[in-house]
Design a protein around this motif. Structure first.
Motif, PDB file in Angstrom:
ATOM      1  N   SER A  82      83.024 108.326  84.964  1.00  0.00           N
ATOM      2  CA  SER A  82      81.305 108.424  84.767  1.00  0.00           C
ATOM      3  C   SER A  82      80.391 109.386  84.478  1.00  0.00           C
ATOM      4  O   SER A  82      79.237 109.255  84.044  1.00  0.00           O
TER       5      SER A  82
ATOM      6  N   ALA B 136      73.035 108.771  79.315  1.00  0.00           N
ATOM      7  CA  ALA B 136      72.523 108.307  80.246  1.00  0.00           C
ATOM      8  C   ALA B 136      72.404 106.984  80.888  1.00  0.00           C
ATOM      9  O   ALA B 136      72.577 105.936  81.588  1.00  0.00           O
ATOM     10  N   ALA B 137      72.045 106.272  79.218  1.00  0.00           N
ATOM     11  CA  ALA B 137      71.580 104.909  79.147  1.00  0.00           C
ATOM     12  C   ALA B 137      73.177 103.453  79.908  1.00  0.00           C
ATOM     13  O   ALA B 137      73.018 102.887  79.800  1.00  0.00           O
TER      14      ALA B 137
ATOM     15  N   ARG C  47      74.794 104.775  82.391  1.00  0.00           N
ATOM     16  CA  ARG C  47      75.519 105.486  83.504  1.00  0.00           C
ATOM     17  C   ARG C  47      74.768 104.712  84.886  1.00  0.00           C
ATOM     18  O   ARG C  47      75.150 104.739  85.978  1.00  0.00           O
ATOM     19  N   GLU C  48      73.967 103.950  84.148  1.00  0.00           N
ATOM     20  CA  GLU C  48      72.809 103.316  85.230  1.00  0.00           C
ATOM     21  C   GLU C  48      73.579 101.843  85.767  1.00  0.00           C
ATOM     22  O   GLU C  48      75.059 101.595  84.732  1.00  0.00           O
ATOM     23  N   PRO C  49      73.051 100.999  86.422  1.00  0.00           N
ATOM     24  CA  PRO C  49      74.436  99.799  87.167  1.00  0.00           C
ATOM     25  C   PRO C  49      74.257  98.874  85.782  1.00  0.00           C
ATOM     26  O   PRO C  49      72.742  98.616  84.955  1.00  0.00           O
TER      27      PRO C  49
ATOM     28  N   LYS D   9      72.230  93.489  93.560  1.00  0.00           N
ATOM     29  CA  LYS D   9      73.426  94.710  93.487  1.00  0.00           C
ATOM     30  C   LYS D   9      74.782  94.310  91.863  1.00  0.00           C
ATOM     31  O   LYS D   9      74.984  93.439  91.690  1.00  0.00           O
TER      32      LYS D   9
ATOM     33  N   TYR E 198      78.806  99.369  88.115  1.00  0.00           N
ATOM     34  CA  TYR E 198      77.975 100.240  87.264  1.00  0.00           C
ATOM     35  C   TYR E 198      79.721  99.994  86.443  1.00  0.00           C
ATOM     36  O   TYR E 198      80.955  99.722  86.832  1.00  0.00           O
TER      37      TYR E 198
ATOM     38  N   MET F 142      80.359 105.495  90.256  1.00  0.00           N
ATOM     39  CA  MET F 142      79.860 106.189  90.211  1.00  0.00           C
ATOM     40  C   MET F 142      80.728 107.254  90.978  1.00  0.00           C
ATOM     41  O   MET F 142      81.141 108.196  90.978  1.00  0.00           O
TER      42      MET F 142
ATOM     43  N   LEU G 212      71.930  98.925  74.907  1.00  0.00           N
ATOM     44  CA  LEU G 212      72.067  99.732  75.708  1.00  0.00           C
ATOM     45  C   LEU G 212      72.611 101.230  74.215  1.00  0.00           C
ATOM     46  O   LEU G 212      72.926 101.954  75.043  1.00  0.00           O
TER      47      LEU G 212
END
Length: 780
Positions: free
Chosen positions: A69, A74-75, A77-79, A93, A96, A100, A231
């Motif tokens: 991870s 960054a784009a 690494r988000e859910p 929810k 990832y 993470m 993304l």
């Protein structure tokens, strides 16, 4: 006179190519410099990630890259995206791409290895050093909502993702005044889709052309294209997603997005080389979404004649560790439950619950089998308790043909009020009963019992929501060769779209079905659409094909009228030609009309809708349309071994006008086979720590040709008024009522023992246990 193909039993255009090994599946894609990826997956159902050391793996021969991870931009690494929001889904929810700081189910991705071969990638996985801090897992659905249960997501302070209620009428008053109220606790457990082709992704990045191409075993190439572009900061026309031949989808391949659909294009763009990942079978059992598990506390209130006064169900739905797909499954379950019956007062309430198990999302049936199982079990209870024949109790409660459109009173999965458009539910059941020989069943059963054989007959009715929006599209082009090229917005996973859509177009354009070439599942061929799911492709995309074909037909008549010096109204199309009615010698080939429709000089005639024999059209249904059916079967039970054998199986189905009965029956056969598997062979079992105990076909049994009997299919046709073709969907019809029908048949075979079936799936051991328990109760 033009040959009509709509409604005919035409063999599939695509079969010769597929049967001679000329299909293209994702794993067939071979590119220069191709790398291979493997995913390190969590061996724990619930654990914190303390440390990941990839140094040894990176140094392993043949390894090109190892990603955790921390290595992702960054784009991504988000859910991952939340697919279908709902006001009741307060804790939406999603997982990832790579875990993470915590893993929440066995199989959750932790690291990605890219190597020169899959062998090297798999070897490197073994030497990645991960320090897991194991945490208590919550596996049992009821324990998950109990006080003090381990939390899957600590930040929300609960395992309840959503609590949702729908009500029709005054349920409390109906139950208070009812002379009879019966209650049942009913459970359906987990299963896996198990397509013959598992998931797979190949990605290639052309930096000079700024073009990302993906081959993806998906049911939704266009949404995948849109999401990947967003993304990675690309324009949508810089991403091409191709869903080639797909070896079965059944729902889980509609998921948007699986981690691998983000990780593989990322690796390809980062490394400047194409990358392939193919899911192995064990991965499928832990990493591909599953379905089914629900526990219902249901009750029915009836009058002295068995007419329904009210129904109430309160249930738990297992979402697994995350809930990306929203509340589609439990909403479909609760809205399918009323079925073909008049229920004036209805209360459905559920909680979607997080557990430390694989994510759930729609799998063939998508909540419908749950709802039908509950309703049909309640109807059987009424029949037994009041001494009313099981067919008669249904007859007394059917919605009648003159009552359509029928307002059920609940909100369906598409957010619209649920209104049944057409049907003849009594006729469907009567035809099934007649074919299976229900009128003479008591005699047949008694004769078998005298021979020491335990036979049981079961039947179940259902209504299937199909054809939901928002829209699909189609472009049709006639080329100078006279061939018709058709591109649609949906992908195909074996449904026969290349034939059934061709039948629609061929009728409009007066060509042979074999002269229509279909392209599906390629965003470069057609770029607006949603996907293949929810028994909607034939309804929504099929009607788009119809509209596009009619527009091309109109243009062909316009152009040919000038060529033949005739009125458009005097022209017709047949055998690949446009001709003057009554003067077949005055005609022109459709290909010549296509040439004339694209002039190189001059001015386009007024009234032409642009150059060429081409049109694009979209169809947006005003609401879903509702098919229906009834299944009936005779089974035999061996009370010494607990084995069950299906002797006869009958399906009567009504999906409106049929495009191709041969393809339709194939769909019904496949769904029924999956339904049989889901009631007596297939079951995903987890231990108390969240470890899956069935991760191969040695433990997770699929029915074979030995277990699936010949299936007798008959049809009714009540056209829907909601689309030009009058068609409804049929993709899930085979699987929906099987659990309910088999439960009734088992009880019929074991009626003298008083065995009650309140759960699915069963297996020989469990059936023997139920038989033994009933014998003990009878003797005590």
């Amino acid at each position: 006179m033009a040959t009509r193909f709509f409604g005919e039993r035409i063999r599939r255009n695509e079969d010769p190519r597929l049967l001679t090994g000329r299909g293209l599946y994702v794993d067939d894609v071979q590119l220069p410099g191709l790398l291979h990826a493997a995913v390190l997956r969590s061996p724990y159902a619930h654990a914190r990630l303390r440390r990941i050391d990839t140094a040894r793996a990176k140094a392993h021969p043949g390894v090109v890259a190892v990603y955790t991870s921390a290595d992702l931009p960054a784009a991504i690494r988000e859910p991952l995206p939340k697919l279908i929001p709902h006001a009741a889904l307060v804790h939406h929810k999603t997982q990832y791409a790579l875990a993470m700081d915590k893993v929440r189910h066995v199989g959750e991705p932790v690291a990605l290895v890219v190597a020169e071969s899959r062998y090297a990638a798999e070897d490197a996985l073994v030497i990645i050093d991960v320090d897991y801090d194991a945490l208590p897992a919550v596996v049992d659905l009821e324990r998950a909502v109990a006080a003090g249960a381990p939390l899957v997501h600590e930040d929300i302070g609960t395992n309840v993702a959503a609590h949702y209620t729908q009500r029709v009428g005054n349920v409390e008053e109906a139950f208070a005044r009812a002379p009879h109220v019966f209650r049942e606790r009913l459970r359906i457990d987990r299963g896996a889709a198990s397509p013959i082709e598992t998931r797979g992704v190949v990605a290639q990045w052309d930096a000079r052309a700024r073009q990302l191409t993906m081959w993806d075993s998906t049911q939704a190439p266009i949404p995948i294209r849109n999401g990947v572009a967003r993304l990675f900061g690309l324009a949508q026309n810089e991403v091409r997603v191709i869903a080639p031949d797909v070896g079965g989808g059944f729902g889980p391949k509609i998921m948007m997005y699986y981690p691998e659909e983000i990780l593989i294009p990322f690796a390809a763009m980062s490394l400047g080389r194409p990358v392939k990942w193919i899911e192995d079978r064990r991965e499928h059992f832990v990493a591909t979404n599953q379905e089914r598990e629900q526990i219902h506390d249901a009750e029915i209130a009836v009058d002295a004649e068995g007419r329904i006064l009210g129904v109430r169900t309160v249930f738990l739905h297992d979402a697994g560790a995350y809930i990306p797909y929203g509340l589609v499954i439990p909403i479909v379950a609760s809205t399918t439950l009323p079925g073909p019956y008049k229920i004036p007062n209805y209360h459905c309430e559920f909680m979607a619950v997080f557990t430390n198990k694989t994510i759930t999302s729609p799998y063939r049936g998508a909540g419908r089998p749950h709802g039908v199982f509950v309703m049909e079990r309640l109807m059987d209870r009424v029949s037994r308790e009041l001494g009313i024949d099981r067919a008669e109790v249904r007859r007394r409660n059917f919605i009648q043909p003159h009552e359509f459109p029928y307002h059920v009173g609940v909100i369906y999965q598409d957010g619209a009020l649920m209104i049944y458009d057409s049907g003849d539910y009594p006729a469907t059941l009567e035809k099934a009963l007649q074919i299976i020989g229900y009128a003479d069943w008591s005699r047949q059963k008694a004769e078998a019992r005298q021979q020491g054989r335990r036979l049981g007959l079961g039947f179940a009715c259902y209504v299937e929501g199909t054809g939901i929006g928002p829209y699909e599209g189609c472009r049709i082009t006639v080329e100078p060769s006279g061939k018709v090229f058709m591109a649609t917005s949906v992908g195909t996973q074996g449904q026969g779209h290349a034939t059934s859509f061709a039948q629609i177009a061929a009728d409009a354009l007066g060509v042979n079905v074999t002269d229509v070439v279909a392209t599906t599942g390629d965003t470069a061929a057609f770029s607006w659409g949603t996907g293949t799911f929810a028994s909607r492709a034939a309804v929504v995309s099929g009607n788009a094909v119809h509209l596009a074909a009619q527009a091309v037909r109109k243009k062909a008549l316009q152009v040919a009228a000038t060529m033949l010096e005739a009125r458009e109204d005097d022209l017709d199309l047949a055998d690949g030609r446009v001709f003057v009615r009554g003067a077949p010698g005055r005609s022109v080939a459709l290909g010549e009309v296509a040439v004339a429709a694209n002039p190189l000089r001059g001015v386009l005639p007024r009234g032409w809708d642009g150059p060429g024999l081409e049109a694009s059209r979209f169809f947006a249904p005003p609401q879903g349309t509702f098919a229906n059916g009834a299944h009936a079967a005779v089974i035999e039970v061996d009370e010494q071994t607990g084995q069950m054998r299906v002797l006869r199986y009958v399906v009567v189905h009504d999906c409106g006008k049929m495009i191709n009965p041969l393809i339709l029956e194939g769909q019904v056969h496949g769904g029924t086979a999956q339904g049989i598997g889901g009631v007596f062979y297939e079951r995903l079992v987890y231990d108390e720590s969240g470890q899956p105990l069935a991760t191969s076909f040695m433990d997770y049994l699929l029915p074979t040709a030995m277990e699936v009997p010949p299936i007798e299919v008959d049809h009714l046709e009540t056209p829907t008024p909601l689309n030009p073709l009058g068609i409804k969907g049929a993709g899930e019809a085979g699987v929906i009522p099987v659990a309910a029908m088999v439960a009734q048949a088992l009880e019929d075979a074991l009626d003298d023992l008083g065995v009650r079936i309140t759960e699915m799936p069963l297996d020989p051991d469990r059936l023997l246990e139920l038989i033994g328990r009933s014998r003990t109760l009878r003797s005590s």
